[in-house]
Design a protein around this motif. Structure first.
Motif, PDB file in Angstrom:
ATOM      1  N   LEU A  10      36.674  18.340  75.260  1.00  0.00           N
ATOM      2  CA  LEU A  10      37.321  19.640  75.217  1.00  0.00           C
ATOM      3  C   LEU A  10      38.230  19.701  73.995  1.00  0.00           C
ATOM      4  CD1 LEU A  10      38.327  20.034  78.979  1.00  0.00           C
ATOM      5  CD2 LEU A  10      36.356  21.056  77.824  1.00  0.00           C
ATOM      6  N   ALA A  11      38.016  20.708  73.158  1.00  0.00           N
ATOM      7  CA  ALA A  11      38.860  20.884  71.977  1.00  0.00           C
ATOM      8  C   ALA A  11      40.247  21.320  72.410  1.00  0.00           C
ATOM      9  CB  ALA A  11      38.234  21.928  71.054  1.00  0.00           C
ATOM     10  N   PRO A  12      41.297  21.019  71.598  1.00  0.00           N
ATOM     11  CA  PRO A  12      42.657  21.430  71.956  1.00  0.00           C
ATOM     12  C   PRO A  12      42.784  22.920  72.226  1.00  0.00           C
ATOM     13  CG  PRO A  12      42.715  19.840  70.174  1.00  0.00           C
ATOM     14  CD  PRO A  12      41.263  20.158  70.407  1.00  0.00           C
ATOM     15  N   ALA A  13      42.073  23.747  71.448  1.00  0.00           N
ATOM     16  CA  ALA A  13      42.144  25.188  71.663  1.00  0.00           C
ATOM     17  C   ALA A  13      41.608  25.570  73.040  1.00  0.00           C
ATOM     18  CB  ALA A  13      41.366  25.925  70.574  1.00  0.00           C
ATOM     19  N   ARG A  14      40.531  24.890  73.450  1.00  0.00           N
ATOM     20  CA  ARG A  14      39.950  25.165  74.771  1.00  0.00           C
ATOM     21  C   ARG A  14      40.897  24.711  75.866  1.00  0.00           C
ATOM     22  NH1 ARG A  14      37.650  28.336  78.265  1.00  0.00           N
ATOM     23  NH2 ARG A  14      36.169  27.331  79.683  1.00  0.00           N
ATOM     24  N   LEU A  15      41.558  23.576  75.674  1.00  0.00           N
ATOM     25  CA  LEU A  15      42.531  23.097  76.648  1.00  0.00           C
ATOM     26  C   LEU A  15      43.684  24.093  76.797  1.00  0.00           C
ATOM     27  CD1 LEU A  15      42.738  19.294  75.743  1.00  0.00           C
ATOM     28  CD2 LEU A  15      41.857  20.275  77.866  1.00  0.00           C
ATOM     29  N   ALA A  16      44.149  24.632  75.679  1.00  0.00           N
ATOM     30  CA  ALA A  16      45.234  25.610  75.730  1.00  0.00           C
ATOM     31  C   ALA A  16      44.787  26.878  76.451  1.00  0.00           C
ATOM     32  CB  ALA A  16      45.694  25.943  74.309  1.00  0.00           C
ATOM     33  N   GLU A  17      43.542  27.278  76.214  1.00  0.00           N
ATOM     34  CA  GLU A  17      42.995  28.460  76.881  1.00  0.00           C
ATOM     35  C   GLU A  17      42.947  28.268  78.390  1.00  0.00           C
ATOM     36  OE1 GLU A  17      38.688  30.786  77.113  1.00  0.00           O
ATOM     37  OE2 GLU A  17      39.200  29.611  75.333  1.00  0.00           O
TER      38      GLU A  17
END
Length: 253
Positions: A10-17
Motif C-alpha cells: 500500500l502506497a503512503p497516499a493510499r494509506l492516508a486515504e
C-alpha cells in the motif's frame, strides 16, 4: 510502502486515504451478507493431523511422535458460512473444528522461540473431511481438498488479542447436538512448535494458514457407530474469541 497481510503493498497516499475514510458515509448494501475467508490469496492451507491424543485414539491411530503434515487445495477454501457441498461419490462426510494460525511474515527455518514473530493472528477452520476418500491411500489430500472443505473465518483475530493460543475453548455441534467440546491446551504440538516445524520444510508466506488439528468427537469416532454428515445437516463451530461458523450440507451441484 507498507505490506498488507496478503503480500500486496500500500502506497503512503493510499494509506492516508484509508485513514481518512468516513465509515458513516458509506452506502448500506441490501440483502443477505456473505462473509468470505478473512485472508486473501492464501497460497497454502497447511493441516496437522492427529494433534490431539484423544482424536488419535478415536481414529484408532497412535499419537504421532512428530507433526503429521498434509495440505488442502486452495480451491477448498471458502467463507465461514458457505454451504458444504457433498462431493460426487461421497459416503463418509465428516467435520473437524480447528484453530487456524495465520502467517503474517515470510518464515523459513524459524526457531521455536521466534515462531510467533511470523504469526499475524488466528481464525476458526473447519477441516471438512471425506473419510472414504481419505483412507483410500496413505495420502490424505484427496479426502481433505474437495471444494468447500476449508471454511475459514469469520475473523482474523490479531495475535495481540489472543494472549495464549494454547488456552482456547473450542466447540462443534451438528443439528444442535454437541459433538466436539475441547480446548487447544490439549494439543500434542503447540502453535510455536508447529510454525517452527512446518517452516523447515516449506517457506511460510504472508496469508498462509496452518490448521492445527482437532480434538475428539469427529463423526468417524462416534460410538457405537460412526455418524456421517448428509444433505440438510447444519454444522456450527466456534473457538473462544475467534468467532463462529455455520454451514449447511447440500447435494453436489
Amino acid at each position: 510502502m507498507v505490506a498488507d497481510i496478503d503480500g500486496a503493498t500500500l502506497a503512503p497516499a493510499r494509506l492516508a486515504e484509508l485513514a481518512a475514510l468516513d465509515v458513516a458515509r458509506l452506502p448500506l448494501l441490501d440483502g443477505a451478507l456473505r462473509y468470505g475467508a478473512p485472508v486473501a490469496r492464501i497460497s497454502k492451507l497447511v493441516c496437522i493431523g492427529l494433534n490431539y491424543s484423544e482424536h488419535a485414539a478415536e481414529s484408532n491411530m497412535p499419537a504421532p511422535s512428530e507433526p503429521i503434515i498434509f495440505l488442502k487445495a486452495p480451491s477448498a477454501i471458502c467463507g465461514p458460512n458457505d454451504d458444504t457441498i457433498v462431493p460426487l461419490g461421497s459416503s463418509r462426510l465428516d467435520w473437524e473444528v480447528e484453530l487456524g494460525v495465520v502467517i503474517g511474515a515470510v518464515g523459513r527455518n524459524v526457531a521455536e522461540d521466534r515462531a510467533l514473530d511470523v504469526v499475524a493472528g488466528y481464525c476458526v477452520v473447519n477441516d471438512v473431511s471425506e473419510r472414504a476418500f481419505q483412507m483410500q491411500s496413505s495420502q490424505w489430500d484427496k479426502g481433505k481438498g474437495c471444494d468447500t472443505f476449508g471454511p475459514t473465518g469469520p475473523w482474523l483475530v490479531t495475535k495481540d488479542e489472543v494472549p495464549d493460543p494454547q488456552a482456547l475453548a473450542m466447540k462443534l455441534t451438528v443439528n444442535g447436538k454437541t459433538m466436539q467440546d475441547g480446548n487447544t491446551s490439549t494439543m500434542i504440538f503447540g502453535v510455536r512448535q508447529l510454525v517452527s516445524y512446518v517452516s523447515r520444510y516449506m517457506t511460510l508466506m504472508p496469508g498462509d494458514v496452518i490448521a492445527t488439528g482437532t480434538p475428539s468427537g469427529v463423526g468417524m469416532g462416534q460410538k457405537p457407530d460412526p455418524v456421517w454428515l448428509k444433505p440438510g445437516d447444519v454444522v456450527e463451530l466456534e473457538i473462544a474469541g475467534l468467532g463462529r461458523q455455520r454451514q449447511t450440507v447440500v447435494e453436489y451441484r
